[in-house]
Design a protein around this motif. Structure first.
Motif, PDB file in Angstrom:
ATOM      1  N   LEU A 177       0.866  -1.178   0.000  1.00 50.57           N
ATOM      2  CA  LEU A 177       0.000   0.000   0.000  1.00 50.57           C
ATOM      3  C   LEU A 177       0.895   1.217   0.000  1.00 50.57           C
ATOM      4  N   GLN A 178       0.730   2.053  -0.997  1.00 57.57           N
ATOM      5  CA  GLN A 178       1.586   3.213  -1.148  1.00 57.57           C
ATOM      6  C   GLN A 178       0.714   4.457  -1.305  1.00 57.57           C
ATOM      7  N   ALA A 179       0.858   5.388  -0.352  1.00 64.78           N
ATOM      8  CA  ALA A 179       0.118   6.643  -0.429  1.00 64.78           C
ATOM      9  C   ALA A 179       0.704   7.500  -1.542  1.00 64.78           C
ATOM     10  N   VAL A 180      -0.174   8.078  -2.336  1.00 60.85           N
ATOM     11  CA  VAL A 180       0.234   9.014  -3.378  1.00 60.85           C
ATOM     12  C   VAL A 180      -0.385  10.353  -2.988  1.00 60.85           C
ATOM     13  N   GLY A 181       0.394  11.189  -2.352  1.00 65.50           N
ATOM     14  CA  GLY A 181      -0.148  12.445  -1.840  1.00 65.50           C
ATOM     15  C   GLY A 181      -0.688  12.262  -0.431  1.00 65.50           C
ATOM     16  N   ALA A 182      -1.626  13.111  -0.060  1.00 65.15           N
ATOM     17  CA  ALA A 182      -2.155  13.168   1.309  1.00 65.15           C
ATOM     18  C   ALA A 182      -3.241  12.112   1.512  1.00 65.15           C
ATOM     19  N   ALA A 183      -2.844  10.915   1.884  1.00 67.83           N
ATOM     20  CA  ALA A 183      -3.786   9.835   2.181  1.00 67.83           C
ATOM     21  C   ALA A 183      -3.793   9.635   3.691  1.00 67.83           C
ATOM     22  N   HIS A 184      -4.964   9.804   4.316  1.00 68.35           N
ATOM     23  CA  HIS A 184      -5.102   9.789   5.772  1.00 68.35           C
ATOM     24  C   HIS A 184      -5.977   8.614   6.179  1.00 68.35           C
ATOM     25  N   LEU A 185      -5.378   7.639   6.872  1.00 66.25           N
ATOM     26  CA  LEU A 185      -6.112   6.495   7.408  1.00 66.25           C
ATOM     27  C   LEU A 185      -6.566   6.850   8.816  1.00 66.25           C
ATOM     28  N   ILE A 186      -7.860   6.766   9.065  1.00 66.73           N
ATOM     29  CA  ILE A 186      -8.445   7.228  10.324  1.00 66.73           C
ATOM     30  C   ILE A 186      -9.175   6.075  10.995  1.00 66.73           C
ATOM     31  N   GLY A 187      -8.743   5.740  12.214  1.00 68.00           N
ATOM     32  CA  GLY A 187      -9.378   4.654  12.948  1.00 68.00           C
ATOM     33  C   GLY A 187     -10.663   5.078  13.624  1.00 68.00           C
ATOM     34  N   ASP A 188     -11.242   4.120  14.367  1.00 73.28           N
ATOM     35  CA  ASP A 188     -12.495   4.376  15.070  1.00 73.28           C
ATOM     36  C   ASP A 188     -12.292   4.592  16.569  1.00 73.28           C
ATOM     37  N   ARG A 189     -11.028   4.705  16.981  1.00 77.84           N
ATOM     38  CA  ARG A 189     -10.639   4.877  18.384  1.00 77.84           C
ATOM     39  C   ARG A 189     -11.020   3.675  19.265  1.00 77.84           C
ATOM     40  N   GLN A 190     -11.378   2.557  18.646  1.00 80.50           N
ATOM     41  CA  GLN A 190     -11.788   1.365  19.393  1.00 80.50           C
ATOM     42  C   GLN A 190     -10.822   0.197  19.209  1.00 80.50           C
ATOM     43  N   THR A 191     -10.037   0.207  18.160  1.00 83.72           N
ATOM     44  CA  THR A 191      -9.125  -0.894  17.848  1.00 83.72           C
ATOM     45  C   THR A 191      -7.989  -0.342  16.976  1.00 83.72           C
ATOM     46  N   HIS A 192      -7.286  -1.217  16.292  1.00 79.68           N
ATOM     47  CA  HIS A 192      -6.197  -0.799  15.408  1.00 79.68           C
ATOM     48  C   HIS A 192      -6.770  -0.005  14.233  1.00 79.68           C
ATOM     49  N   THR A 193      -6.007   0.946  13.730  1.00 78.13           N
ATOM     50  CA  THR A 193      -6.415   1.613  12.498  1.00 78.13           C
ATOM     51  C   THR A 193      -6.169   0.667  11.327  1.00 78.13           C
ATOM     52  N   VAL A 194      -5.006   0.013  11.324  1.00 80.57           N
ATOM     53  CA  VAL A 194      -4.662  -0.984  10.305  1.00 80.57           C
ATOM     54  C   VAL A 194      -4.153  -2.229  11.021  1.00 80.57           C
ATOM     55  N   ALA A 195      -4.705  -3.381  10.687  1.00 84.90           N
ATOM     56  CA  ALA A 195      -4.210  -4.666  11.199  1.00 84.90           C
ATOM     57  C   ALA A 195      -3.622  -5.430  10.015  1.00 84.90           C
ATOM     58  N   ILE A 196      -2.356  -5.774  10.120  1.00 85.31           N
ATOM     59  CA  ILE A 196      -1.682  -6.539   9.066  1.00 85.31           C
ATOM     60  C   ILE A 196      -1.581  -7.975   9.538  1.00 85.31           C
ATOM     61  N   THR A 197      -2.353  -8.855   8.903  1.00 83.97           N
ATOM     62  CA  THR A 197      -2.359 -10.272   9.293  1.00 83.97           C
ATOM     63  C   THR A 197      -1.619 -11.147   8.295  1.00 83.97           C
ATOM     64  N   ALA A 198      -1.314 -10.625   7.123  1.00 82.35           N
ATOM     65  CA  ALA A 198      -0.633 -11.397   6.081  1.00 82.35           C
ATOM     66  C   ALA A 198       0.872 -11.152   6.118  1.00 82.35           C
ATOM     67  N   PRO A 199       1.639 -12.088   5.568  1.00 78.38           N
ATOM     68  CA  PRO A 199       3.082 -11.839   5.433  1.00 78.38           C
ATOM     69  C   PRO A 199       3.345 -10.920   4.244  1.00 78.38           C
ATOM     70  N   ASP A 200       4.524 -10.323   4.221  1.00 74.75           N
ATOM     71  CA  ASP A 200       5.020  -9.561   3.071  1.00 74.75           C
ATOM     72  C   ASP A 200       4.118  -8.382   2.701  1.00 74.75           C
ATOM     73  N   VAL A 201       3.761  -7.597   3.698  1.00 69.58           N
ATOM     74  CA  VAL A 201       2.946  -6.397   3.482  1.00 69.58           C
ATOM     75  C   VAL A 201       3.829  -5.175   3.691  1.00 69.58           C
ATOM     76  N   SER A 202       3.623  -4.172   2.853  1.00 75.92           N
ATOM     77  CA  SER A 202       4.313  -2.895   2.991  1.00 75.92           C
ATOM     78  C   SER A 202       3.258  -1.799   3.013  1.00 75.92           C
ATOM     79  N   ILE A 203       3.393  -0.874   3.950  1.00 71.63           N
ATOM     80  CA  ILE A 203       2.497   0.277   4.024  1.00 71.63           C
ATOM     81  C   ILE A 203       3.376   1.517   4.106  1.00 71.63           C
ATOM     82  N   GLU A 204       3.199   2.414   3.122  1.00 78.20           N
ATOM     83  CA  GLU A 204       4.159   3.501   2.933  1.00 78.20           C
ATOM     84  C   GLU A 204       3.493   4.860   2.746  1.00 78.20           C
ATOM     85  N   GLY A 205       3.957   5.846   3.516  1.00 82.80           N
ATOM     86  CA  GLY A 205       3.647   7.237   3.257  1.00 82.80           C
ATOM     87  C   GLY A 205       2.292   7.749   3.712  1.00 82.80           C
ATOM     88  N   PHE A 206       1.648   7.078   4.647  1.00 82.91           N
ATOM     89  CA  PHE A 206       0.322   7.488   5.094  1.00 82.91           C
ATOM     90  C   PHE A 206       0.384   8.373   6.333  1.00 82.91           C
TER      91      PHE A 206
END
Length: 142
Positions: A82-111
């Motif tokens: 997952l690669q942010a292109v510009g201003a990408a804002h991930l917003i959680g619900d304040r109740q759990t994780h904003t992003v949960a990575i359960t798979a192998p070989d995941v990349s999250i960039e620039g958010f």
């Protein structure tokens, strides 16, 4: 760094930078400006777009995420970049994780990532990693 340590580091970072975050309205950023310089209150809500892409992405593919607000939580359950292109804002619900990575070989960039839960007993974090070989690069967690 172990998977648990990565989640703990993200949570610690969120706690240090986000104390009092519950007092701020979602999805605002201090001063109304994201690290990218974008006024987050004017970004379009593209949650449905991201959820659809995550549900149909082929394992190993790259998702380039355009500027916008994306309301989670999100679960990444297959190898993806997952690669942010510009201003990408991930917003959680304040109740759990904003992003949960359960798979192998995941990349999250620039958010810009905010509003995760803060319950230490539940190991909540902005980005919670249980999959192997995750790469968390250039994100701003608050």
């Amino acid at each position: 760094m172990t998977r648990r340590a990565v989640g703990g580091v993200a949570l610690l970072t969120l706690l240090v930078l986000g104390l009092g975050a519950a007092d701020r309205p979602l999805p605002s950023h201090p001063h109304g400006v994201a690290p990218s310089g974008a006024d987050v209150s004017t970004l379009p809500d593209r949650t449905a777009w991201l959820r659809a892409r995550l549900a149909t992405a082929a394992p190993g593919s790259t998702l380039q995420v355009p500027p916008g607000r994306y309301f989670g939580p999100f679960v990444i359950d297959r190898p993806l970049r997952l690669q942010a292109v510009g201003a990408a804002h991930l917003i959680g619900d304040r109740q759990t994780h904003t992003v949960a990575i359960t798979a192998p070989d995941v990349s999250i960039e620039g958010f810009d990532i905010s509003a995760s839960g803060l319950d230490l007993a539940k190991d909540q974090a902005a980005i919670h990693v249980t999959g192997a070989r995750a790469a968390i690069l250039g994100n701003h967690i608050h």
